[in-house]
Design a protein around this motif. Structure first.
Motif, PDB file in Angstrom:
ATOM      1  N   GLY A 209     -11.610  -0.990   5.598  1.00  0.00           N
ATOM      2  CA  GLY A 209     -11.334  -0.628   4.221  1.00  0.00           C
ATOM      3  C   GLY A 209     -10.188  -1.417   3.610  1.00  0.00           C
ATOM      4  O   GLY A 209      -9.979  -1.366   2.400  1.00  0.00           O
TER       5      GLY A 209
ATOM      6  N   ASP B  90      -4.864   3.518  -6.498  1.00  0.00           N
ATOM      7  CA  ASP B  90      -5.500   4.809  -6.251  1.00  0.00           C
ATOM      8  C   ASP B  90      -4.491   5.944  -6.109  1.00  0.00           C
ATOM      9  O   ASP B  90      -4.879   7.104  -5.977  1.00  0.00           O
ATOM     10  CB  ASP B  90      -6.350   4.751  -4.968  1.00  0.00           C
ATOM     11  CG  ASP B  90      -7.500   3.765  -5.088  1.00  0.00           C
ATOM     12  OD1 ASP B  90      -8.088   3.681  -6.181  1.00  0.00           O
ATOM     13  OD2 ASP B  90      -7.802   3.086  -4.093  1.00  0.00           O
TER      14      ASP B  90
ATOM     15  N   ARG C 212     -11.225   7.220   0.797  1.00  0.00           N
ATOM     16  CA  ARG C 212     -10.268   6.789   1.803  1.00  0.00           C
ATOM     17  C   ARG C 212     -10.248   7.798   2.944  1.00  0.00           C
ATOM     18  O   ARG C 212     -10.433   9.004   2.726  1.00  0.00           O
ATOM     19  CB  ARG C 212      -8.861   6.669   1.207  1.00  0.00           C
ATOM     20  CG  ARG C 212      -8.687   5.444   0.329  1.00  0.00           C
ATOM     21  CD  ARG C 212      -8.849   4.161   1.140  1.00  0.00           C
ATOM     22  NE  ARG C 212      -8.767   2.959   0.309  1.00  0.00           N
ATOM     23  CZ  ARG C 212      -9.143   1.755   0.698  1.00  0.00           C
ATOM     24  NH1 ARG C 212      -9.640   1.575   1.910  1.00  0.00           N
ATOM     25  NH2 ARG C 212      -9.035   0.721  -0.090  1.00  0.00           N
TER      26      ARG C 212
ATOM     27  N   LEU D 170      -3.594   4.235   1.122  1.00  0.00           N
ATOM     28  CA  LEU D 170      -4.451   3.824   0.023  1.00  0.00           C
ATOM     29  C   LEU D 170      -3.778   2.740  -0.807  1.00  0.00           C
ATOM     30  O   LEU D 170      -2.565   2.509  -0.708  1.00  0.00           O
ATOM     31  CB  LEU D 170      -4.831   5.005  -0.849  1.00  0.00           C
ATOM     32  CG  LEU D 170      -3.748   5.697  -1.694  1.00  0.00           C
ATOM     33  CD1 LEU D 170      -4.408   6.637  -2.682  1.00  0.00           C
ATOM     34  CD2 LEU D 170      -2.779   6.494  -0.843  1.00  0.00           C
ATOM     35  N   ASN D 171      -4.582   2.069  -1.637  1.00  0.00           N
ATOM     36  CA  ASN D 171      -4.056   1.053  -2.531  1.00  0.00           C
ATOM     37  C   ASN D 171      -3.215   1.711  -3.621  1.00  0.00           C
ATOM     38  O   ASN D 171      -3.448   2.864  -4.005  1.00  0.00           O
ATOM     39  CB  ASN D 171      -5.200   0.265  -3.184  1.00  0.00           C
ATOM     40  CG  ASN D 171      -5.983  -0.538  -2.169  1.00  0.00           C
ATOM     41  OD1 ASN D 171      -5.406  -1.168  -1.294  1.00  0.00           O
ATOM     42  ND2 ASN D 171      -7.310  -0.504  -2.275  1.00  0.00           N
TER      43      ASN D 171
ATOM     44  N   VAL E 117      -2.608   9.771   4.592  1.00  0.00           N
ATOM     45  CA  VAL E 117      -3.529   8.950   3.803  1.00  0.00           C
ATOM     46  C   VAL E 117      -2.872   7.610   3.492  1.00  0.00           C
ATOM     47  O   VAL E 117      -1.721   7.562   3.064  1.00  0.00           O
ATOM     48  CB  VAL E 117      -3.903   9.640   2.470  1.00  0.00           C
ATOM     49  CG1 VAL E 117      -4.975   8.840   1.735  1.00  0.00           C
ATOM     50  CG2 VAL E 117      -4.353  11.064   2.696  1.00  0.00           C
TER      51      VAL E 117
ATOM     52  N   LYS F 176       0.836  -1.186   0.000  1.00  0.00           N
ATOM     53  CA  LYS F 176       0.000   0.000   0.000  1.00  0.00           C
ATOM     54  C   LYS F 176       0.880   1.249   0.000  1.00  0.00           C
ATOM     55  O   LYS F 176       2.074   1.180   0.259  1.00  0.00           O
ATOM     56  CB  LYS F 176      -0.901   0.010   1.254  1.00  0.00           C
ATOM     57  CG  LYS F 176      -1.762  -1.229   1.433  1.00  0.00           C
ATOM     58  CD  LYS F 176      -2.848  -1.327   0.390  1.00  0.00           C
ATOM     59  CE  LYS F 176      -3.793  -2.488   0.680  1.00  0.00           C
ATOM     60  NZ  LYS F 176      -3.178  -3.803   0.563  1.00  0.00           N
TER      61      LYS F 176
END
Length: 283
Positions: free
Chosen positions: A275, A246, A219, A242-243, A240, A196
Motif C-alpha cells: 500500500g 487521508d 488502510r 496513512l498518507n 494506523v 506519512k
C-alpha cells in the motif's frame, strides 16, 4: 532482459539530467557570482579566479583522482557508480554557456542551491555520484571510522574558507548559505515529500472505527492490546499508518463515532510495505 534494459536507460537518463542541472547551476547561478559552495565545483570556481585555469579542467583532474581513489580504496562497485557522473560533469561544465540568468546574488544563490540539491538527490536516488569531494569522506569512514558527514564538513569547509582569501567575506557567507540550502533541499526531497502519519487511537468504539478505516480510507489497522493504568480497563489500541492527505478523513471518522477518543499522531519520513512501496497483489 527488456525490463533490465529499460531500467538502465532510465537510470542513465536520470544521471544525465542531474549532471546537466549541476552544470547549469555552476555556470549560470553560482559561478557568475563567485559562490563556491564547497565540493569540487566550488574549488573549480575558486581556482579559475585565482590562477586562471578552466573550471572544467579542474573538475576533470579532480574527478580523475577521485575515481582512482574510489577504485583502490572503495572497490569496483563504488567506482562504477561514480564513473558516469564523474566523467560527464566536467564535459557539461565545459559546454554549458556561462550566462548570468539572475543579477541579484542572493536570489541566484537561493535558486541555484535548491536546483543543485535536487540534482544531487536524483544522483543519490540512482546510487550514483558526480565524484568530487563526496568520495574522500567514504574513504575516511572505511579506514578511520570517521563519520561521512564530518568528513564532508571538513573537505567542504576547506573549500569555503578559501573564499575568504580569493574573493571576499560576502562570498564566504554566500557559500555557507548555499551549503545549508542545498542540504535542506536534499533533506526535504528524501524525507519531506514521502512523510506519512502514524496514528494511535484508543476508543470504546474501536470496532466501528476500525471498519470505517478499512472500507473508507482503505488502510490496514493493527490492534494492540492495551490496559489503562487508572481503571485497569483493557481495550485494543488501533495503530494506523496513512498518507497525509487521508489524515483529515481519519479525524472525521473518529470524531463521528467517539468525540472522547484518545489519539496520538506522529509524522514519519518513510514507510515500506504493501500500500506504500508496492500495491496489494503486485510483485
Amino acid at each position: 532482459m527488456q525490463m533490465k534494459a529499460k531500467f538502465w536507460i532510465k537510470k542513465i537518463a536520470c544521471i544525465l539530467f542531474s549532471i546537466v542541472l549541476i552544470a547549469v547551476c555552476v555556470n549560470m547561478f553560482l559561478g557568475p557570482h563567485n559562490i563556491a559552495a564547497g565540493g569540487l565545483t566550488g574549488l573549480a570556481i575558486i581556482l579559475e579566479q585565482w590562477i586562471g585555469v578552466s573550471r572544467s579542467l579542474v573538475v576533470y583532474i579532480g574527478n580523475g583522482l577521485v575515481l582512482i581513489l574510489a577504485f583502490i580504496f572503495l572497490g569496483k562497485e563504488v567506482f562504477f557508480n561514480t564513473f558516469i557522473g564523474a566523467a560527464l560533469l566536467p564535459f557539461f561544465i565545459g559546454i554549458v554557456p556561462r550566462y548570468t540568468i539572475i543579477n541579484d546574488t542572493m536570489l541566484s544563490m537561493v535558486i541555484g542551491s535548491a536546483i543543485f540539491g535536487i540534482a544531487v538527490s536524483i544522483l543519490y536516488h540512482n546510487k550514483a555520484s558526480s565524484g568530487g569531494t563526496g568520495i574522500p569522506p567514504l574513504i575516511l569512514q572505511k579506514y578511520f571510522k570517521l563519520s561521512p558527514s564530518i568528513g564532508l564538513f571538513i573537505t567542504d569547509g576547506i573549500v569555503v574558507i578559501l573564499c575568504l582569501f580569493v574573493f571576499d567575506v560576502d562570498a564566504f557567507f554566500f557559500a555557507i548559505a548555499s551549503i545549508f540550502i542545498t542540504s535542506a533541499t536534499m533533506n526535504y526531497i528524501e524525507n519531506g515529500i514521502s512523510k506519512k502519519k502514524l496514528v494511535y487511537i484508543i476508543s470504546d468504539l474501536h470496532e466501528i472505527i476500525t471498519q470505517e478505516i478499512l472500507h473508507e480510507i482503505k488502510r490496514g489497522v493493527t490492534l494492540i492490546p492495551s490496559i489503562g493504568a487508572f481503571e485497569q480497563s483493557q481495550r485494543p489500541m488501533l495503530l494506523v499508518t496513512l498518507n497525509s492527505k487521508d489524515y483529515q478523513q481519519l479525524l472525521t471518522i473518529v470524531d463521528r463515532h467517539d468525540k472522547e477518543a484518545f489519539m496520538i499522531t506522529d509524522t514519519v519520513s518513510d514507510v515500506h510495505g504493501e500500500g506504500f512501496t508496492y500495491e496489494s497483489g503486485s510483485v
